[in-house]
Design a protein around this motif. Structure first.
Motif, PDB file in Angstrom:
ATOM      1  N   ARG A  25       4.026   8.685   6.582  1.00 55.87           N
ATOM      2  CA  ARG A  25       3.385   9.533   7.591  1.00 55.87           C
ATOM      3  C   ARG A  25       1.890   9.263   7.656  1.00 55.87           C
ATOM      4  O   ARG A  25       1.324   9.084   8.737  1.00 55.87           O
ATOM      5  CB  ARG A  25       3.626  11.005   7.255  1.00 55.87           C
ATOM      6  CG  ARG A  25       2.882  11.987   8.128  1.00 55.87           C
ATOM      7  CD  ARG A  25       3.134  13.412   7.658  1.00 55.87           C
ATOM      8  NE  ARG A  25       2.543  13.708   6.357  1.00 55.87           N
ATOM      9  CZ  ARG A  25       1.263  14.037   6.187  1.00 55.87           C
ATOM     10  NH1 ARG A  25       0.454  14.122   7.227  1.00 55.87           N
ATOM     11  NH2 ARG A  25       0.791  14.290   4.981  1.00 55.87           N
ATOM     12  N   ILE A  26       1.267   9.191   6.455  1.00 59.66           N
ATOM     13  CA  ILE A  26      -0.179   9.014   6.428  1.00 59.66           C
ATOM     14  C   ILE A  26      -0.567   7.631   6.968  1.00 59.66           C
ATOM     15  O   ILE A  26      -1.495   7.496   7.767  1.00 59.66           O
ATOM     16  CB  ILE A  26      -0.726   9.228   4.998  1.00 59.66           C
ATOM     17  CG1 ILE A  26      -0.574  10.708   4.631  1.00 59.66           C
ATOM     18  CG2 ILE A  26      -2.182   8.808   4.891  1.00 59.66           C
ATOM     19  CD1 ILE A  26      -0.720  10.987   3.155  1.00 59.66           C
ATOM     20  N   SER A  27       0.205   6.592   6.553  1.00 58.41           N
ATOM     21  CA  SER A  27      -0.180   5.256   7.012  1.00 58.41           C
ATOM     22  C   SER A  27       0.139   5.074   8.496  1.00 58.41           C
ATOM     23  O   SER A  27      -0.602   4.410   9.221  1.00 58.41           O
ATOM     24  CB  SER A  27       0.491   4.174   6.156  1.00 58.41           C
ATOM     25  OG  SER A  27       1.791   3.946   6.613  1.00 58.41           O
ATOM     26  N   GLY A  47       0.007   7.470  10.622  1.00 61.34           N
ATOM     27  CA  GLY A  47      -1.011   8.281  11.285  1.00 61.34           C
ATOM     28  C   GLY A  47      -2.283   7.489  11.529  1.00 61.34           C
ATOM     29  O   GLY A  47      -2.967   7.683  12.541  1.00 61.34           O
ATOM     30  N   SER A  48      -2.607   6.570  10.583  1.00 59.18           N
ATOM     31  CA  SER A  48      -3.845   5.817  10.765  1.00 59.18           C
ATOM     32  C   SER A  48      -3.605   4.510  11.533  1.00 59.18           C
ATOM     33  O   SER A  48      -4.455   4.073  12.302  1.00 59.18           O
ATOM     34  CB  SER A  48      -4.486   5.517   9.400  1.00 59.18           C
ATOM     35  OG  SER A  48      -3.575   4.819   8.588  1.00 59.18           O
ATOM     36  N   SER A  49      -2.416   3.883  11.335  1.00 63.06           N
ATOM     37  CA  SER A  49      -2.206   2.590  11.991  1.00 63.06           C
ATOM     38  C   SER A  49      -1.610   2.747  13.387  1.00 63.06           C
ATOM     39  O   SER A  49      -1.920   1.976  14.289  1.00 63.06           O
ATOM     40  CB  SER A  49      -1.311   1.693  11.134  1.00 63.06           C
ATOM     41  OG  SER A  49      -0.027   2.262  11.028  1.00 63.06           O
ATOM     42  N   SER A  64       0.779   4.157  -2.814  1.00 60.69           N
ATOM     43  CA  SER A  64       0.496   5.579  -2.579  1.00 60.69           C
ATOM     44  C   SER A  64       1.662   6.455  -3.033  1.00 60.69           C
ATOM     45  O   SER A  64       1.445   7.595  -3.430  1.00 60.69           O
ATOM     46  CB  SER A  64       0.115   5.856  -1.121  1.00 60.69           C
ATOM     47  OG  SER A  64       0.952   5.186  -0.239  1.00 60.69           O
ATOM     48  N   SER A  85       0.836  -1.201   0.000  1.00 58.35           N
ATOM     49  CA  SER A  85       0.000   0.000   0.000  1.00 58.35           C
ATOM     50  C   SER A  85       0.869   1.249   0.000  1.00 58.35           C
ATOM     51  O   SER A  85       0.516   2.262  -0.587  1.00 58.35           O
ATOM     52  CB  SER A  85      -0.951  -0.021   1.206  1.00 58.35           C
ATOM     53  OG  SER A  85      -0.303   0.459   2.357  1.00 58.35           O
ATOM     54  N   GLN A 140       2.103  14.260  13.563  1.00 53.54           N
ATOM     55  CA  GLN A 140       2.039  14.533  12.123  1.00 53.54           C
ATOM     56  C   GLN A 140       2.857  15.757  11.718  1.00 53.54           C
ATOM     57  O   GLN A 140       3.551  15.731  10.720  1.00 53.54           O
ATOM     58  CB  GLN A 140       0.571  14.768  11.725  1.00 53.54           C
ATOM     59  CG  GLN A 140      -0.306  13.556  11.879  1.00 53.54           C
ATOM     60  CD  GLN A 140      -0.202  12.654  10.680  1.00 53.54           C
ATOM     61  OE1 GLN A 140      -0.290  13.089   9.551  1.00 53.54           O
ATOM     62  NE2 GLN A 140       0.009  11.376  10.932  1.00 53.54           N
ATOM     63  N   PRO A 161      -1.355   5.919  15.572  1.00 55.59           N
ATOM     64  CA  PRO A 161      -1.427   7.340  15.910  1.00 55.59           C
ATOM     65  C   PRO A 161      -0.690   7.615  17.220  1.00 55.59           C
ATOM     66  O   PRO A 161      -0.666   6.779  18.109  1.00 55.59           O
ATOM     67  CB  PRO A 161      -2.933   7.589  16.056  1.00 55.59           C
ATOM     68  CG  PRO A 161      -3.531   6.261  16.331  1.00 55.59           C
ATOM     69  CD  PRO A 161      -2.645   5.251  15.693  1.00 55.59           C
TER      70      PRO A 161
END
Lengths: 367, 293
Positions: free
Chosen positions: B243-245, B247-249, B11, B7, B256, B251
């Motif tokens: 950073r984004i993944s 942030g969701s997996s 991205s 993933s 961020q 936190p």
């Protein structure tokens, strides 16, 4: 007199051309009558609704807009001076935005977390903002003098570091307002009343002491460069660093000092925004005031009083911009006028040639 | 783990192209000796115009129109800096400020919306990604070859290092630089167009949200070379995807904002360690005046 008029041409002509051009853009998109009404409303919001005031005698019609204009002008003047001071020694301070951001945060934190009487609290907040801004400018200055890193690149980086750290971490994380806050819980805690910049008038106008601060800063910068030997030395560094070095000026030191002053000025601009209008660090600062400083510095031709005058004009227009919404024109329209004026003023060569043609020397130079 | 990696790669394939195109553009302009901090504004022009054009024509064609818009904005930069010998940084920043306000103004004036244009058909894809993603892998090599293996590339680089030498050869420095600046604008426009036609299906008011400045950072990080800038752009995009993944997996592992600041911080560190003079073109930022040599 003639000299002075000629010197103003490269600033005045671009601003007027930009105003006319942007007016025509609205005409094309919305038609003549809407364009006239919209510009009328913008100018009324900028400089006061004088005809209506004369008609009705309600002073608020003039004082309120002028107050908003003054508040905006104060911030523009300070960031404009920040860029202009750096310019004078040959530096391009693109980092005013970052310096303003950390300055605003410092003012918001000291304003909210410290409990002191107003006589010390307000100056302490301003000092904190100045130190924060200067600190943020110090790194690019040191990198420039020790490593030869161009300040344009390093200050661009510092801008994004500041915005990322402050708006995406501190303000939404550790410094987020406590849920028991008075009004809203976005941004940082509300500052104490003792840290607020006092309003200059009761009632009608919201004008605060930020404008006094900005005018004082402009006068000090003007006097420094125009009247003091040290200021002359700084100017020589900007005009010809080799000559300055030969004359015994420590060029590296001047670069660092000028950058610190520039950072401090931008930091104070952030403080004026927080202590004067926002009362806290909001989720985001809204307008790119730091980048506007570039426009102010250039439209004012790097001269402190020039910066003050252009900031007053554009501060007013931007205060008036909020009234454009009713006419289907976005409130950031004055920023478009400002941007085009900057683009035009960049073409100095053209305007200087024009100035010489419009206002030629009276006596021919050679017989 | 394999799932996470897949993933992440996916991205990066979506996030890197706009940055790669813009960084290539910045590199071209600066190698010819013209500072281009106006990339942000040129990207914005490309993003807006492509999204508007796609309302009336097939999206691939609209992307080309977006590139033309980027080049048009760059032509202003070229006239100001080359013909009128303005300060190159001033001109670039002025372009950014104008495009920022102009985009918002036109959005409101044409679509009566403060936030975005109407949705459009997105760019067609191939193997699960927009065609521009695959172009973003081919183009850096092409630009690299053009700069290092062709006579034009040699001249462009010479214009950035020692314009006198180019002038002595009888080649006009101004036109050479203008060509590089226009190409730079077209590439930045392409980067912007990808944002509004492939990453999303509309122009949003905040586009390109500082990506243009990040492209400048990638160029510096990549030491003013097409392949280096591309690698830096991919690296930044990878960091962003991570950073984004994260942030969701996970936190709270790392704020961020700190992660967002990292690419810029790293660029500063690289500059501080290596010094800039060693990598930047020698005549960068110096206007060419044939009468003053």
């Amino acid at each position: 007199m003639r000299e002075r008029l000629r010197a103003m041409v490269p600033s005045v002509v671009p601003i007027v051309l930009s105003l006319v051009g942007c007016f025509l853009a609205v005409v094309v998109l919305r038609g003549w009558s809407v364009a006239f009404d919209a510009f009328g409303a913008m100018f009324a919001g900028a400089f006061g609704d004088w005809p209506k005031f004369v008609d009705q005698g309600n002073a608020g019609l003039v004082l309120r807009p002028l107050g908003e204009a003054g508040n905006k002008a104060a911030i523009l003047t300070l960031t404009g001076l920040s860029v202009a001071v750096a310019f004078r020694v040959g530096l391009f301070n693109i980092g005013a935005q970052g310096q303003l951001t950390v300055g605003a945060l410092a003012a918001a934190v000291v304003g909210a977390k410290v409990d002191l009487p107003a006589v010390v609290h307000l100056p302490l907040c301003l000092l904190a903002a100045a130190v924060a801004g200067a600190g943020w400018a110090a790194l690019p200055a040191v990198l420039k003098t020790t490593r030869g890193v161009h300040e344009v690149i390093s200050t661009i980086m510092m801008n994004w570091i500041a915005v990322s750290l402050v708006e995406n971490w501190l303000v939404v994380g550790p410094l987020k307002a406590s849920a028991s806050g008075v009004n809203s819980i976005s941004g940082t805690d509300q500052i104490a009343a003792s840290a607020e910049l006092p309003r200059l008038f009761e009632g009608g106008s919201r004008l605060n002491a930020g404008l006094v601060l900005a005018v004082l800063a402009a006068l000090v910068v003007w006097a420094f460069f125009g009247r003091l030997t040290r200021g002359f030395g700084w100017r020589v560094v900007g005009l010809n660093p080799e000559a300055a070095r030969a004359a015994g000026v420590e060029v590296g030191q001047v670069v660092v000092q000028a950058m610190l002053v520039a950072g401090a000025l931008a930091g104070v601009a952030g403080a004026v925004l927080v202590l004067g209008t926002e009362q806290k660090y909001p989720t985001t600062l809204g307008a790119p005031y730091g980048f506007d400083g570039i426009a102010m510095a250039l439209l004012g031709q790097g001269d402190a009083l020039g910066v003050l005058v252009t900031s007053l004009v554009f501060g007013a227009l931007r205060a008036g911009g909020t009234r454009l919404q009713l006419f289907g024109v976005h409130k950031s329209f004055p920023e478009l006028i400002q941007g085009f004026a900057l683009l035009l003023v960049a073409a100095r060569l053209v305007w200087e040639r024009l100035a010489r043609r419009l206002l030629p020397d009276r006596e021919p130079k050679h017989g | 783990m394999g799932e996470l990696l897949r993933s992440l790669v996916s991205s990066v394939l979506d996030a890197a192209p706009p940055l790669i195109f813009a960084a290539l553009g910045a590199t071209l302009s600066e190698r010819s000796g013209v500072v281009n901090v106006g990339v942000e504004g040129m990207m914005r022009a490309g993003a807006f115009v492509a999204a508007v054009a796609a309302l009336a024509m097939p999206t691939p064609l609209a992307v080309v129109v977006g590139m033309a818009a980027g080049a048009l904005v760059a032509s202003v930069h070229a006239v100001l800096t080359i013909r009128l010998r303005c300060d190159q940084v001033v001109s670039g920043m002025a372009i950014n400020l104008v495009m920022l306000a102009l985009g918002t103004f036109l959005l409101e004036a044409l679509f009566s919306s403060p936030s975005s244009t109407p949705p459009i058909t997105q760019l067609p894809g191939w193997a699960g990604h927009p065609v521009t993603t695959w172009l973003a892998f081919a183009l850096p090599v092409l630009v690299h070859l053009a700069l290092t293996r062709t006579a034009w590339g040699l001249r462009v680089r010479a214009a950035g290092e020692k314009p006198q030498a180019v002038a002595v050869m009888g080649v006009r420095v101004g036109w050479l630089r203008a060509g590089a600046v226009l190409a730079s604008g077209a590439l930045a426009g392409l980067g912007g167009a990808v944002l509004s036609t492939a990453t999303l299906d509309r122009f949003e008011h905040h586009m390109p949200t500082g990506l243009g400045f990040m492209a400048v950072a990638a160029m510096v990080f990549g030491r003013w070379t097409p392949l280096g800038a591309t690698a830096a752009a991919v690296f930044f995009a990878f960091g962003d995807a991570l950073r984004i993944s994260l942030g969701s997996s996970a936190p709270g592992l790392m704020p961020q904002g700190v992660l967002l600041a990292l690419p810029y911080l790293l660029t500063l560190v690289v500059l501080a360690v290596s010094g800039q003079r060693s990598a930047a073109p020698a005549a960068l930022g110096v206007a060419w005046d044939p009468e003053v040599r």
